[in-house]
Motif scaffolding. Structure first.
Motif, PDB file in Angstrom:
ATOM      1  N   VAL A   1      47.310   3.660 -13.065  1.00 17.72           N
ATOM      2  CA  VAL A   1      47.809   2.689 -12.084  1.00 17.72           C
ATOM      3  C   VAL A   1      46.909   1.454 -12.078  1.00 17.72           C
ATOM      4  CG1 VAL A   1      48.211   2.233  -9.631  1.00 17.72           C
ATOM      5  CG2 VAL A   1      48.980   4.390 -10.650  1.00 17.72           C
ATOM      6  N   SER A   2      45.618   1.664 -12.116  1.00 15.79           N
ATOM      7  CA  SER A   2      44.676   0.546 -12.140  1.00 15.79           C
ATOM      8  C   SER A   2      44.891  -0.330 -13.374  1.00 15.79           C
ATOM      9  CB  SER A   2      43.243   1.085 -12.116  1.00 15.79           C
ATOM     10  OG  SER A   2      42.328   0.041 -12.213  1.00 15.79           O
ATOM     11  N   SER A   3      45.096   0.301 -14.501  1.00 14.72           N
ATOM     12  CA  SER A   3      45.339  -0.437 -15.736  1.00 14.72           C
ATOM     13  C   SER A   3      46.631  -1.239 -15.652  1.00 14.72           C
ATOM     14  CB  SER A   3      45.398   0.541 -16.913  1.00 14.72           C
ATOM     15  OG  SER A   3      45.724  -0.134 -18.090  1.00 14.72           O
ATOM     16  N   VAL A   4      47.663  -0.619 -15.124  1.00 12.98           N
ATOM     17  CA  VAL A   4      48.945  -1.314 -14.969  1.00 12.98           C
ATOM     18  C   VAL A   4      48.767  -2.527 -14.059  1.00 12.98           C
ATOM     19  CG1 VAL A   4      51.256  -1.127 -13.968  1.00 12.98           C
ATOM     20  CG2 VAL A   4      50.403   0.682 -15.461  1.00 12.98           C
TER      21      VAL A   4
ATOM     22  N   GLN B   1      52.684  -6.273  -6.081  1.00 15.75           N
ATOM     23  CA  GLN B   1      53.333  -5.849  -4.841  1.00 15.75           C
ATOM     24  C   GLN B   1      54.661  -5.145  -5.126  1.00 15.75           C
ATOM     25  OE1 GLN B   1      53.383  -9.616  -2.786  1.00 15.75           O
ATOM     26  NE2 GLN B   1      51.528  -9.107  -1.629  1.00 15.75           N
ATOM     27  N   ILE B   2      55.431  -5.709  -6.042  1.00 18.58           N
ATOM     28  CA  ILE B   2      56.719  -5.114  -6.408  1.00 18.58           C
ATOM     29  C   ILE B   2      56.497  -3.740  -7.040  1.00 18.58           C
ATOM     30  CG2 ILE B   2      58.715  -5.321  -7.951  1.00 18.58           C
ATOM     31  CD1 ILE B   2      58.397  -8.426  -7.563  1.00 18.58           C
ATOM     32  N   PHE B   3      55.540  -3.666  -7.953  1.00 19.69           N
ATOM     33  CA  PHE B   3      55.231  -2.397  -8.612  1.00 19.69           C
ATOM     34  C   PHE B   3      54.824  -1.330  -7.600  1.00 19.69           C
ATOM     35  CE2 PHE B   3      51.763   0.307 -10.220  1.00 19.69           C
ATOM     36  CZ  PHE B   3      52.479   1.071 -11.137  1.00 19.69           C
ATOM     37  N   LEU B   4      53.913  -1.679  -6.712  1.00 19.76           N
ATOM     38  CA  LEU B   4      53.431  -0.705  -5.725  1.00 19.76           C
ATOM     39  C   LEU B   4      54.538  -0.270  -4.757  1.00 19.76           C
ATOM     40  CD1 LEU B   4      49.894  -2.153  -5.036  1.00 19.76           C
ATOM     41  CD2 LEU B   4      50.464  -0.065  -6.299  1.00 19.76           C
ATOM     42  N   GLU B   5      55.402  -1.193  -4.423  1.00 19.18           N
ATOM     43  CA  GLU B   5      56.530  -0.843  -3.559  1.00 19.18           C
ATOM     44  C   GLU B   5      57.453   0.145  -4.265  1.00 19.18           C
ATOM     45  OE1 GLU B   5      60.429  -2.959  -1.621  1.00 19.18           O
ATOM     46  OE2 GLU B   5      58.579  -4.122  -1.708  1.00 19.18           O
TER      47      GLU B   5
ATOM     48  N   LYS C   1      63.450   1.938 -11.491  1.00 17.95           N
ATOM     49  CA  LYS C   1      63.165   0.541 -11.128  1.00 17.95           C
ATOM     50  C   LYS C   1      61.732   0.161 -11.507  1.00 17.95           C
ATOM     51  CE  LYS C   1      64.210  -2.594  -7.340  1.00 17.95           C
ATOM     52  NZ  LYS C   1      64.651  -2.698  -5.945  1.00 17.95           N
ATOM     53  N   THR C   2      60.809   1.101 -11.337  1.00 11.55           N
ATOM     54  CA  THR C   2      59.412   0.850 -11.697  1.00 11.55           C
ATOM     55  C   THR C   2      59.299   0.553 -13.189  1.00 11.55           C
ATOM     56  OG1 THR C   2      58.657   2.305  -9.929  1.00 11.55           O
ATOM     57  CG2 THR C   2      57.085   1.842 -11.696  1.00 11.55           C
ATOM     58  N   TRP C   3      59.923   1.391 -14.017  1.00 17.34           N
ATOM     59  CA  TRP C   3      59.857   1.186 -15.470  1.00 17.34           C
ATOM     60  C   TRP C   3      60.527  -0.110 -15.891  1.00 17.34           C
ATOM     61  CZ3 TRP C   3      56.584   2.750 -18.739  1.00 17.34           C
ATOM     62  CH2 TRP C   3      55.994   4.005 -18.638  1.00 17.34           C
TER      63      TRP C   3
ATOM     64  N   HIS D   1      60.862  -2.813 -14.205  1.00 14.96           N
ATOM     65  CA  HIS D   1      59.994  -3.916 -13.800  1.00 14.96           C
ATOM     66  C   HIS D   1      58.804  -4.049 -14.753  1.00 14.96           C
ATOM     67  CE1 HIS D   1      56.708  -5.607 -11.208  1.00 14.96           C
ATOM     68  NE2 HIS D   1      57.615  -6.561 -11.168  1.00 14.96           N
ATOM     69  N   LEU D   2      58.159  -2.937 -15.053  1.00 13.06           N
ATOM     70  CA  LEU D   2      56.994  -2.989 -15.942  1.00 13.06           C
ATOM     71  C   LEU D   2      57.355  -3.469 -17.334  1.00 13.06           C
ATOM     72  CD1 LEU D   2      55.031   0.246 -15.006  1.00 13.06           C
ATOM     73  CD2 LEU D   2      54.417  -2.137 -14.509  1.00 13.06           C
ATOM     74  N   LYS D   3      58.450  -2.954 -17.867  1.00 11.34           N
ATOM     75  CA  LYS D   3      58.865  -3.358 -19.215  1.00 11.34           C
ATOM     76  C   LYS D   3      59.216  -4.834 -19.281  1.00 11.34           C
ATOM     77  CE  LYS D   3      60.484   1.125 -20.788  1.00 11.34           C
ATOM     78  NZ  LYS D   3      61.652   1.911 -21.226  1.00 11.34           N
ATOM     79  N   GLU D   4      59.715  -5.359 -18.182  1.00 12.65           N
ATOM     80  CA  GLU D   4      60.061  -6.777 -18.117  1.00 12.65           C
ATOM     81  C   GLU D   4      58.814  -7.653 -18.022  1.00 12.65           C
ATOM     82  OE1 GLU D   4      61.843  -9.526 -14.639  1.00 12.65           O
ATOM     83  OE2 GLU D   4      63.164  -7.892 -15.256  1.00 12.65           O
ATOM     84  N   LYS D   5      57.798  -7.174 -17.323  1.00 12.11           N
ATOM     85  CA  LYS D   5      56.635  -8.006 -17.016  1.00 12.11           C
ATOM     86  C   LYS D   5      55.434  -7.824 -17.945  1.00 12.11           C
ATOM     87  CE  LYS D   5      58.564  -9.945 -13.540  1.00 12.11           C
ATOM     88  NZ  LYS D   5      58.762 -11.393 -13.473  1.00 12.11           N
ATOM     89  N   VAL D   6      55.324  -6.664 -18.600  1.00 12.15           N
ATOM     90  CA  VAL D   6      54.133  -6.388 -19.411  1.00 12.15           C
ATOM     91  C   VAL D   6      54.550  -5.989 -20.820  1.00 12.15           C
ATOM     92  CG1 VAL D   6      52.016  -5.031 -19.603  1.00 12.15           C
ATOM     93  CG2 VAL D   6      52.957  -5.569 -17.335  1.00 12.15           C
TER      94      VAL D   6
END
Length: 70
Positions: free
Chosen positions: A5-8, A18-22, A31-33, A35-40
């Motif tokens: 989580v810290s690395s992400v 904030q979006i990720f943690l929510e 939704k988490t995946w 978002h992450l795939k879109e942003k990182v």
């Protein structure tokens, strides 16, 4: 878990954190995946690398604990 989580989080902007943690707190994995795939870029590879490091550290700790116990 916390290391991943810290690395992400270190790869996200303040708003995206904030979006990720929510999403994470709501246990909305899809939704988490998304978002992450879109942003990182290459987030899956980064997470796999972090997990491999954690496994390596755990193995080293187990070896040390076995030596102390003996």
């Amino acid at each position: 878990h916390s290391k991943v989580v810290s690395s992400v989080l270190s790869n996200l902007s303040k708003e995206d954190k904030q979006i990720f943690l929510e999403n994470l707190s709501l246990e909305n994995h899809e939704k988490t995946w998304l978002h992450l795939k879109e942003k990182v870029k290459d987030i899956e590879d980064k997470i796999k690398s972090d997990i491999n490091l954690v496994v390596k550290e755990l193995r080293q700790d187990i070896k040390k604990a076995k030596k102390i116990k003996s």
